[in-house]
Design a protein around this motif. Structure first.
Motif, PDB file in Angstrom:
ATOM      1  N   ALA A 131       0.870  -1.181   0.000  1.00  0.00           N
ATOM      2  CA  ALA A 131       0.000   0.000   0.000  1.00  0.00           C
ATOM      3  C   ALA A 131       0.903   1.226   0.000  1.00  0.00           C
ATOM      4  CB  ALA A 131      -0.929   0.009   1.210  1.00  0.00           C
ATOM      5  N   VAL A 132       0.296   2.378  -0.192  1.00  0.00           N
ATOM      6  CA  VAL A 132       1.017   3.647  -0.140  1.00  0.00           C
ATOM      7  C   VAL A 132       0.281   4.556   0.829  1.00  0.00           C
ATOM      8  CG1 VAL A 132       1.707   5.704  -1.428  1.00  0.00           C
ATOM      9  CG2 VAL A 132       1.966   3.441  -2.456  1.00  0.00           C
ATOM     10  N   ALA A 133       1.007   5.106   1.783  1.00  0.00           N
ATOM     11  CA  ALA A 133       0.419   6.048   2.734  1.00  0.00           C
ATOM     12  C   ALA A 133       0.601   7.460   2.201  1.00  0.00           C
ATOM     13  CB  ALA A 133       1.077   5.898   4.097  1.00  0.00           C
ATOM     14  N   MET A 134      -0.480   8.233   2.245  1.00  0.00           N
ATOM     15  CA  MET A 134      -0.452   9.621   1.809  1.00  0.00           C
ATOM     16  C   MET A 134      -0.865  10.506   2.973  1.00  0.00           C
ATOM     17  SD  MET A 134      -2.108   9.288  -2.008  1.00  0.00           S
ATOM     18  CE  MET A 134      -3.282   8.011  -1.560  1.00  0.00           C
ATOM     19  N   GLU A 135      -0.056  11.517   3.245  1.00  0.00           N
ATOM     20  CA  GLU A 135      -0.340  12.350   4.411  1.00  0.00           C
ATOM     21  C   GLU A 135      -1.694  13.035   4.280  1.00  0.00           C
ATOM     22  OE1 GLU A 135       2.152  15.239   7.339  1.00  0.00           O
ATOM     23  OE2 GLU A 135       2.364  15.600   5.194  1.00  0.00           O
ATOM     24  N   ARG A 136      -1.984  13.501   3.097  1.00  0.00           N
ATOM     25  CA  ARG A 136      -3.285  14.152   2.874  1.00  0.00           C
ATOM     26  C   ARG A 136      -3.634  13.994   1.407  1.00  0.00           C
ATOM     27  NH1 ARG A 136      -5.276  19.738   5.515  1.00  0.00           N
ATOM     28  NH2 ARG A 136      -5.053  18.363   7.302  1.00  0.00           N
ATOM     29  N   ALA A 137      -4.764  13.381   1.132  1.00  0.00           N
ATOM     30  CA  ALA A 137      -5.151  13.107  -0.252  1.00  0.00           C
ATOM     31  C   ALA A 137      -6.244  14.060  -0.686  1.00  0.00           C
ATOM     32  CB  ALA A 137      -5.638  11.667  -0.382  1.00  0.00           C
ATOM     33  N   ARG A 138      -6.016  14.726  -1.789  1.00  0.00           N
ATOM     34  CA  ARG A 138      -6.992  15.667  -2.322  1.00  0.00           C
ATOM     35  C   ARG A 138      -7.848  15.039  -3.417  1.00  0.00           C
ATOM     36  NH1 ARG A 138      -8.062  20.282   0.670  1.00  0.00           N
ATOM     37  NH2 ARG A 138      -6.133  21.046   1.580  1.00  0.00           N
ATOM     38  N   GLU A 139      -7.649  13.753  -3.657  1.00  0.00           N
ATOM     39  CA  GLU A 139      -8.455  13.117  -4.689  1.00  0.00           C
ATOM     40  C   GLU A 139      -8.664  11.646  -4.383  1.00  0.00           C
ATOM     41  OE1 GLU A 139      -5.243  11.863  -8.107  1.00  0.00           O
ATOM     42  OE2 GLU A 139      -6.048  13.903  -8.176  1.00  0.00           O
ATOM     43  N   LEU A 140      -9.726  11.091  -4.930  1.00  0.00           N
ATOM     44  CA  LEU A 140     -10.021   9.661  -4.866  1.00  0.00           C
ATOM     45  C   LEU A 140      -9.947   9.094  -6.270  1.00  0.00           C
ATOM     46  CD1 LEU A 140     -13.236   9.454  -2.617  1.00  0.00           C
ATOM     47  CD2 LEU A 140     -10.883   9.155  -1.902  1.00  0.00           C
ATOM     48  N   ARG A 141      -9.782   7.790  -6.342  1.00  0.00           N
ATOM     49  CA  ARG A 141      -9.860   7.090  -7.621  1.00  0.00           C
ATOM     50  C   ARG A 141     -10.866   5.963  -7.463  1.00  0.00           C
ATOM     51  NH1 ARG A 141      -5.258   8.077 -11.140  1.00  0.00           N
ATOM     52  NH2 ARG A 141      -3.896   9.611 -10.149  1.00  0.00           N
ATOM     53  N   ILE A 142     -11.922   6.015  -8.261  1.00  0.00           N
ATOM     54  CA  ILE A 142     -12.979   5.008  -8.215  1.00  0.00           C
ATOM     55  C   ILE A 142     -13.194   4.484  -9.622  1.00  0.00           C
ATOM     56  CG2 ILE A 142     -15.399   4.533  -7.710  1.00  0.00           C
ATOM     57  CD1 ILE A 142     -15.330   6.728  -5.620  1.00  0.00           C
ATOM     58  N   ALA A 143     -12.948   3.201  -9.799  1.00  0.00           N
ATOM     59  CA  ALA A 143     -13.143   2.551 -11.104  1.00  0.00           C
ATOM     60  C   ALA A 143     -12.429   3.324 -12.217  1.00  0.00           C
ATOM     61  CB  ALA A 143     -14.626   2.418 -11.416  1.00  0.00           C
ATOM     62  N   GLY A 144     -11.218   3.783 -11.933  1.00  0.00           N
ATOM     63  CA  GLY A 144     -10.435   4.489 -12.929  1.00  0.00           C
ATOM     64  C   GLY A 144     -10.764   5.957 -13.080  1.00  0.00           C
ATOM     65  N   ARG A 145     -11.740   6.445 -12.331  1.00  0.00           N
ATOM     66  CA  ARG A 145     -12.132   7.857 -12.429  1.00  0.00           C
ATOM     67  C   ARG A 145     -11.557   8.631 -11.252  1.00  0.00           C
ATOM     68  NH1 ARG A 145     -17.990   7.812 -15.317  1.00  0.00           N
ATOM     69  NH2 ARG A 145     -17.901   5.679 -16.083  1.00  0.00           N
ATOM     70  N   ILE A 146     -11.020   9.801 -11.546  1.00  0.00           N
ATOM     71  CA  ILE A 146     -10.449  10.654 -10.510  1.00  0.00           C
ATOM     72  C   ILE A 146     -11.545  11.559  -9.972  1.00  0.00           C
ATOM     73  CG2 ILE A 146      -8.763  12.462 -10.015  1.00  0.00           C
ATOM     74  CD1 ILE A 146      -7.005  11.278 -12.195  1.00  0.00           C
ATOM     75  N   ILE A 147     -11.623  11.651  -8.652  1.00  0.00           N
ATOM     76  CA  ILE A 147     -12.576  12.537  -7.996  1.00  0.00           C
ATOM     77  C   ILE A 147     -11.778  13.512  -7.154  1.00  0.00           C
ATOM     78  CG2 ILE A 147     -14.485  12.682  -6.352  1.00  0.00           C
ATOM     79  CD1 ILE A 147     -15.256   9.840  -7.199  1.00  0.00           C
ATOM     80  N   GLY A 148     -11.851  14.769  -7.516  1.00  0.00           N
ATOM     81  CA  GLY A 148     -11.106  15.769  -6.775  1.00  0.00           C
ATOM     82  C   GLY A 148     -10.989  17.045  -7.571  1.00  0.00           C
ATOM     83  N   GLU A 149     -10.268  17.994  -7.022  1.00  0.00           N
ATOM     84  CA  GLU A 149     -10.116  19.305  -7.645  1.00  0.00           C
ATOM     85  C   GLU A 149      -9.487  19.181  -9.029  1.00  0.00           C
ATOM     86  OE1 GLU A 149      -8.068  23.659  -6.669  1.00  0.00           O
ATOM     87  OE2 GLU A 149      -8.049  22.051  -5.177  1.00  0.00           O
ATOM     88  N   GLY A 150     -10.100  19.803 -10.012  1.00  0.00           N
ATOM     89  CA  GLY A 150      -9.592  19.772 -11.375  1.00  0.00           C
ATOM     90  C   GLY A 150     -10.147  18.656 -12.214  1.00  0.00           C
ATOM     91  N   ALA A 151     -10.764  17.639 -11.570  1.00  0.00           N
ATOM     92  CA  ALA A 151     -11.374  16.535 -12.313  1.00  0.00           C
ATOM     93  C   ALA A 151     -12.851  16.851 -12.545  1.00  0.00           C
ATOM     94  CB  ALA A 151     -11.225  15.230 -11.540  1.00  0.00           C
ATOM     95  N   PRO A 152     -13.467  16.249 -13.569  1.00  0.00           N
ATOM     96  CA  PRO A 152     -14.907  16.476 -13.777  1.00  0.00           C
ATOM     97  C   PRO A 152     -15.700  16.030 -12.556  1.00  0.00           C
ATOM     98  CG  PRO A 152     -13.928  15.403 -15.686  1.00  0.00           C
ATOM     99  CD  PRO A 152     -12.883  15.392 -14.613  1.00  0.00           C
ATOM    100  N   CYS A 153     -16.752  16.771 -12.248  1.00  0.00           N
ATOM    101  CA  CYS A 153     -17.615  16.425 -11.121  1.00  0.00           C
ATOM    102  C   CYS A 153     -18.191  15.020 -11.319  1.00  0.00           C
ATOM    103  CB  CYS A 153     -18.734  17.445 -10.999  1.00  0.00           C
ATOM    104  SG  CYS A 153     -19.920  17.073  -9.701  1.00  0.00           S
ATOM    105  N   PHE A 154     -18.138  14.222 -10.271  1.00  0.00           N
ATOM    106  CA  PHE A 154     -18.656  12.848 -10.297  1.00  0.00           C
ATOM    107  C   PHE A 154     -20.140  12.912  -9.944  1.00  0.00           C
ATOM    108  CE2 PHE A 154     -19.084   8.545  -8.316  1.00  0.00           C
ATOM    109  CZ  PHE A 154     -18.652   7.787  -9.398  1.00  0.00           C
TER     110      PHE A 154
END
Length: 774
Positions: free
Chosen positions: A109-132
């Motif tokens: 796994a990879v630990a991230m101190e603070r994540a500004r985005e999620l990845r769901i089924a290959g789609r990025i959810i977060g700032e700059g990505a299209p609204c999910f």
């Protein structure tokens, strides 16, 4: 802190190249990549700093070298099972990602101190990505699998990214085992239990719905209301889970969902800020990837209670993506939420708001949901960025027309030092802007100016680019108007000119416009705009409008036939035209496009074109029409262009800028486009392009691979002619066109290998092939 178990975006194999690693670093936006062996054992890390150090130490840089040559073998790591408290000291301002290893040294796994985005089924959810966008079906299927499938179809047609359901194990969830006949229950509970008892789908039916959702191209999602439902959903393969507002204060269920390693999208309705911060702390301690949805759990929610400004506070508290789950009437609030930074929007969808059940009353009909999604996409396009403001292509066009310029107030001989009395401010805005007056004063002119001539950027420096002799393997020319035909046709060793007509030019007698024969080939470009604000459209559904377009184009054909007699045109003269096929608000469906095509074929059949070959121009997806943008539907994609030409016997004018924009918009290969359309091409317009609507750019100021284009031109259309079609390239005695030809000549030479230059020497015009019309 977030523990990301889907970490493929953060790793490359030791056998991969440095270039592959750099590409992944760019894609994951984390400024580093971990290097692993084939079995997943960590070998090292490559960060921006590691790459710079490697470059500095290399005598020759080979980006195809194995990444192991550039990586840093010393990498800060953690161990799977470490708590966030144990991991926290490992982070620093320079280290934002920590690989977590198993007992064999493999990344788990990879630990991230603070994540500004999620990845769901290959789609990025977060700032700059299209609204999910989530279409909440919930229990609006009312227990009917058939209705559930219809709702999935409706959500897909409306443009939703996700269709969401709910799963409950009633006997475990409620203290009375979900018995709606329990007389001890209050009225609200009885009503809810009665609906749930009657309107539940079986597990198998829900799984059918998930499979069908995936086949429709959406992400299936479900809210587990209890641990047993969670186990079934996880076993099915759910890629992310929605947490209902009612369970955001339920640490046990949050822990169980987080243990799957899947992302959580959590609604926060009915929770106080203290409870929200407690939930955030719990999710962070679990290392769970999550997003929070601002929500008010009333049905419907009064507008005064929505409080969209809390989105910013929620983002500040969580350090995670935030979104909005709405139960208010209408579509306006979710659209506003996106403007305020919502990365997720969830709204209920129904086929009939009068059906039994509370959710139907606050749900959107499919057409409303579609309007909401379209508006969200429009808002996203409108948001832009906080980067330095740049003038859009449309604004540049309007500035040329509406703004003012610095112009010569009198005749000024070359070498004269400019004084204030020699300059005045007048429209249009085709020269230096008035604020540049201070830069102009005191400069010695490098060329003569007549009264009324514009001052240009080149007047501030070395005089800019001027025409010379050029050498190309294909016949070439420049665009001209009647008034500058004589100047441009004698300035270089052109093979042809392309006369761009305006509707005013149609009234000028040919003998006045071209008083003597011109020993060059000829291409004619028909106007797009005619008298009375009539934009040519041979595809219009309005019979009278289309008939008027046919009449106007026939006038142009007749003039082209007359012009042919004054140029070297042994064959049919080529007539470039934009045949129409645009719409005002959106791109058309294929059936609507077919109607346009039939109208076009009928219109072309009514034209008398002896001596003239009509070559429709390839079009951009978002053309600029006199200061405003429209949507083009015909001659944009290669399938349409190829089938039209083959079926109806036409060739095209391939506008490289337009077609590159089309490929960018459609996500298609420009190389593939050229491979299919160049064999059907009689003539080309060459300009650079950027994005989906940045057309007519100077060569090398956009995204086109020019050596590739010239190589393919020789392979597929060696007889086709071309002109540089740089926006406003004719200004300042054709400075933009001459600069374009200089750069194109370099690329043509590069595509052919080393070739002798003819600069400064007289060149003989090659024989003009029949495809040029000269």
């Amino acid at each position: 802190m977030q523990i990301e178990r889907n970490f493929t975006q953060f790793v490359v194999f030791a056998e991969d190249t440095v270039l592959t690693a750099l590409s992944k670093i760019t894609a994951n936006k984390s400024r580093l990549i971990f290097v692993v062996s084939e079995s997943g054992i960590l070998q090292g890390v490559l960060s921006d700093g590691d790459f710079r150090r490697w470059v500095a130490d290399c005598s020759s840089i080979d980006l195809n070298a194995p990444v192991t040559q550039a990586m840093n073998p010393r990498c800060r790591t953690g161990v799977m099972g470490m708590s966030p408290a144990e991991l926290s000291p490992l982070f620093s301002p320079q280290i934002q990602l920590i690989p977590l290893l198993d007992n064999h040294g493999r990344i788990a796994a990879v630990a991230m101190e603070r994540a500004r985005e999620l990845r769901i089924a290959g789609r990025i959810i977060g700032e700059g990505a299209p609204c999910f966008t989530i279409a909440e079906i919930g229990n609006n299927h009312n227990g009917s699998l058939d209705l559930a499938l219809q709702l999935i179809d409706a959500a897909a047609a409306a443009g939703a990214d996700c269709a969401k359901f709910q799963m409950r194990e009633m006997k475990n969830l409620y203290v009375n085992a979900g018995n709606s006949n329990d007389m001890a229950s209050d009225l609200g509970t009885q009503y809810t239990l009665d609906l749930l008892e009657r309107f539940q789908l079986s597990d198998d039916d829900l799984f059918r719905c998930f499979d069908y959702t995936a086949r429709k191209g959406m992400v299936p999602m479900c809210t587990p209301w209890d641990v047993s439902s969670l186990a079934k959903l996880n076993h099915w393969g759910m890629e992310a889970f929605k947490v209902a507002s009612a369970d955001f204060t339920n640490p046990a269920l949050l822990s169980a969902i987080a243990a799957t390693g899947k992302p959580l999208i959590c609604s926060t309705g009915m929770a106080t800020e203290l409870e929200i911060t407690s939930g955030i702390r719990h999710l962070r301690n679990l290392g769970a990837p999550f997003a929070l949805l601002h929500c008010n759990s009333t049905y419907p929610t009064p507008y005064k209670d929505v409080n969209l400004r809390y989105l910013a506070r929620l983002r500040e508290l969580s350090g995670a993506p935030v979104g909005y789950s709405g139960h208010e009437r209408g579509i306006e609030v979710p659209i506003a939420a996106v403007a305020l930074g919502a990365a997720v929007v969830e709204k209920h969808i129904t086929l009939d708001p009068t059906m039994e059940g509370n959710d139907h009353k606050v749900s959107l009909l499919p057409a409303e949901f579609q309007r909401m999604v379209e508006a969200i996409r429009a808002v996203e396009d409108s948001m832009g960025s906080d980067a330095e403001r740049a003038i859009s292509q449309g604004e540049l066009m309007n500035r040329e027309i509406l703004a003012k310029s610095l112009v010569a107030a009198c005749a000024i001989p070359r070498g004269t030092v400019i004084e204030p009395t020699m300059v005045r401010v007048q429209s249009p805005g085709q020269g230096l802007q008035p604020y540049r007056l201070g830069d102009l004063l005191g400069k010695a002119l490098s060329c003569d100016k007549r009264a009324g001539d514009f001052f240009f950027e080149s007047d501030l420096g070395d005089g800019g680019v001027r025409a010379r002799q050029y050498q190309f393997r294909n016949p070439f020319g420049v665009p001209v108007r009647y008034h500058d035909l004589a100047l441009f046709s004698q300035a270089s060793n052109l093979d042809l000119v392309e006369i761009h007509l305006s509707y005013k030019d149609l009234e000028i007698p040919i003998e006045t416009a071209v008083p003597s024969p011109v020993p060059l080939g000829l291409v004619v470009h028909a106007p797009e705009l005619f008298a009375g604000d009539h934009t040519l459209d041979l595809c219009s559904p309005e019979a009278s409008y289309r008939e008027h377009s046919i009449q106007e184009l026939q006038r142009v054909i007749n003039i082209a036939r007359q012009l042919k007699e004054r140029f070297t045109c042994p064959n049919d003269v080529l007539l470039v035209t934009n045949v129409g096929g645009f719409s005002a608000h959106h791109h058309l469906r294929h059936d609507e496009r077919d109607t346009m095509l039939n109208a076009l074929v009928d219109s072309l059949a009514q034209l008398s074109s002896d001596g003239v070959e009509i070559i429709p121009q390839t079009m951009p997806p978002f053309p600029w029409h006199f200061g405003g943008q429209r949507f083009h539907n015909l001659f944009v994609d290669p399938d349409f262009i190829e089938s039209f030409c083959v079926e109806h016997g036409y060739r095209v004018c391939l506008d490289a800028s337009h077609s590159k924009l089309a490929c960018n918009h459609l996500g298609q290969s420009f190389h593939g486009f050229l491979e299919r359309i160049l064999p059907l091409t009689a003539h080309l317009h060459l300009a650079d392009a950027r994005g989906v609507d940045g057309e007519g750019l100077q060569i090398d100021e956009g995204d086109i691979d020019w050596p590739m284009l010239f190589a393919m031109l020789q392979r597929y259309a060696p007889q086709a002619s071309f002109i540089p079609e740089i926006w406003q390239g004719h200004k300042n005695q054709g400075e933009g066109a001459w600069r374009a030809l200089e750069r194109l000549e370099t690329h043509d030479r590069a595509s052919a290998g080393s070739r002798p230059t003819v600069e400064g020497a007289a060149a003989t015009n090659p024989t003009i092939p029949t495809s040029v019309g000269a």
